[in-house]
Scaffold this motif. Structure first.
Motif, short mmCIF file in Angstrom:
data_model
loop_
_atom_site.label_atom_id
_atom_site.label_comp_id
_atom_site.label_asym_id
_atom_site.label_seq_id
_atom_site.Cartn_x
_atom_site.Cartn_y
_atom_site.Cartn_z
N VAL A 25 0.79 -1.06 -0.13
CA VAL A 25 0.00 0.14 0.12
C VAL A 25 0.89 1.21 -0.04
O VAL A 25 1.74 1.35 1.02
CB VAL A 25 -0.97 -0.07 1.09
N ASP B 107 2.35 5.00 0.41
CA ASP B 107 2.83 5.90 1.52
C ASP B 107 1.90 6.90 1.49
O ASP B 107 1.32 7.50 2.79
CB ASP B 107 4.19 6.63 1.25
N ASP C 262 -1.53 6.68 1.08
CA ASP C 262 -2.56 6.14 1.60
C ASP C 262 -3.09 6.39 3.21
O ASP C 262 -2.18 6.34 3.98
CB ASP C 262 -2.58 4.27 1.50
N GLN D 175 -4.64 4.82 5.41
CA GLN D 175 -4.51 3.86 6.43
C GLN D 175 -2.83 3.51 6.63
O GLN D 175 -2.53 3.44 7.79
CB GLN D 175 -5.00 2.65 5.99
N VAL D 176 -2.05 3.78 5.72
CA VAL D 176 -0.51 3.68 6.12
C VAL D 176 -0.25 5.07 7.16
O VAL D 176 0.35 4.96 7.94
CB VAL D 176 0.23 3.72 4.59
N LYS D 177 -0.71 6.03 6.61
CA LYS D 177 -0.57 7.47 7.34
C LYS D 177 -1.03 7.25 8.93
O LYS D 177 -0.38 7.61 9.96
CB LYS D 177 -1.10 8.62 6.54
N LEU E 115 -1.29 4.23 10.40
CA LEU E 115 -0.33 3.42 11.18
C LEU E 115 0.95 4.04 11.46
O LEU E 115 1.31 3.82 12.89
CB LEU E 115 -0.01 2.12 10.30
N ARG E 116 1.24 4.74 10.72
CA ARG E 116 2.66 5.52 10.88
C ARG E 116 2.34 6.65 12.24
O ARG E 116 3.33 6.65 13.00
CB ARG E 116 3.23 6.06 9.56
N ASN F 36 4.76 -0.52 7.29
CA ASN F 36 4.23 -0.61 6.01
C ASN F 36 2.89 -1.51 6.12
O ASN F 36 2.67 -2.20 7.11
CB ASN F 36 5.41 -1.54 5.19
N LEU F 37 2.14 -1.33 5.17
CA LEU F 37 1.07 -1.93 5.06
C LEU F 37 0.87 -2.92 3.70
O LEU F 37 1.07 -2.41 2.71
CB LEU F 37 -0.39 -1.01 5.27
N ASN G 270 -1.31 -5.28 1.28
CA ASN G 270 -2.71 -5.59 0.88
C ASN G 270 -3.09 -6.79 0.76
O ASN G 270 -2.62 -7.63 0.10
CB ASN G 270 -3.25 -4.82 -0.56
N SER H 44 -3.76 -5.88 5.50
CA SER H 44 -5.00 -4.64 5.57
C SER H 44 -6.29 -5.55 6.20
O SER H 44 -7.06 -4.71 6.73
CB SER H 44 -5.14 -4.30 4.29
#
Length: 300
Positions: A76, A78, A80, A82-84, A86-87, A112-113, A115, A133
């Motif tokens: 996925v 950077d 996205d 959901q990535v933001k 998680l980070r 990292n995420l 899919n 995911s």
């Protein structure tokens, strides 16, 4: 005289096997009392894992996984949300990592995420984190629940569970070999028969160690999440959700993971230690905390 000698050898071999495994639990009895979950010494078994070579191999495996995911368009990007997300959660948790392992201050943290429908997440030695995911979407995780999952996985890395497991595996293999030889001499039977039995026993020991690591990671994960301002009560809801999507899991005594019921019970029994950390992060008393609210689990 020969039979007596064989018996003595068998006893000696068994004692050697027990001695090889005994140090694995000695440090579990030592603890320094602090606020929140107690900080215990790292397992001495990790020194038998291969040290720098083990950590280098772990980093290589993570890099390979990320590269393969990228080639398959399963990484996925950077940008996205959901990535933001998680980070951002990781950035709140990481500052508290050194409480559990001072080396974490120098780790090259990554998040990292991937899919994938798989309900899973992990953190490699050195701070390389990956979420699938599926665990986010199928369990419809709140930020608090993501933090508990992430704290749990980070805890495995902080407590060097992978290294300790590898070291314990090496020691268990030596112990099983010695015990098998001794048992064979005692009974006067084919060594292949006794080695099979002792290897099965050693495997059972390793399953126990793995379950203990999971229990420790559950508690430390709640501690990390709470200090970072996430509600540790999310851990209980998380495992209720996990139970709903993992029906048919093997019995606890045959699993490397404790049962969901066992994990929930342990979390509840330690909630009085971690809930004040969360309240402190919010600048309120425990009594002033509102009830925890979750998202409904995704329908399948």
């Amino acid at each position: 005289m020969a039979p007596i000698s064989l018996k003595r050898y068998a006893v000696l071999a068994s004692l050697c096997a027990a001695t090889a495994l005994a140090p694995l639990s000695v440090h579990a009895q030592q603890a320094t009392v602090q606020d929140g979950i107690k900080v215990r010494p790292l397992s001495t078994s990790r020194i038998f894992a291969g040290g720098a070579d083990f950590n280098a191999e772990s980093k290589q495996q993570y890099a390979q996984l990320v590269n393969e995911a990228k080639e398959k368009n399963a990484l996925v990007p950077d940008s996205d949300p959901q990535v933001k997300r998680l980070r951002a959660i990781a950035q709140r948790i990481i500052p508290f990592a050194t409480r559990w392992n001072e080396a974490a201050a120098n780790w090259n943290w990554q998040v990292n995420l991937l899919n994938s429908d798989e309900v899973n997440a992990f953190c490699m030695p050195g701070g390389q984190i990956a979420f699938y995911s599926g665990i986010i979407t199928k369990l419809n995780l709140t930020d608090d629940e993501v933090a508990v999952v992430m704290g749990h996985e980070i805890s495995h890395a902080l407590r060097e569970h992978s290294q300790a497991q590898a070291g314990k595996g090496n020691l268990a293999a030596v112990g099983a070999k010695l015990a098998g030889a001794g048992l064979s001499a005692w009974l006067g039977v084919d060594p292949n028969i006794t080695s099979t039995a002792t290897n099965m026993a050693a495997q059972g020991v390793m399953l126990k160690f793995s379950r203990d690591d999971e229990r420790e990671a559950d508690l430390i994960g709640m501690d990390l999440a709470a200090r970072a301002g996430f509600d540790p009560r999310a851990g209980v809801i998380l495992w209720q959700k996990m139970a709903a999507v993992s029906k048919g899991a093997p019995p606890e005594f045959l699993s490397t993971h404790p049962s969901g019921k066992d994990r929930i019970s342990q979390m509840n029994s330690h909630m009085a230690q971690v809930l004040p950390l969360y309240a402190r992060s919010k600048g309120v008393s425990v009594d002033a905390l509102p009830p925890y609210r979750s998202n409904a689990i995704a329908q399948r």
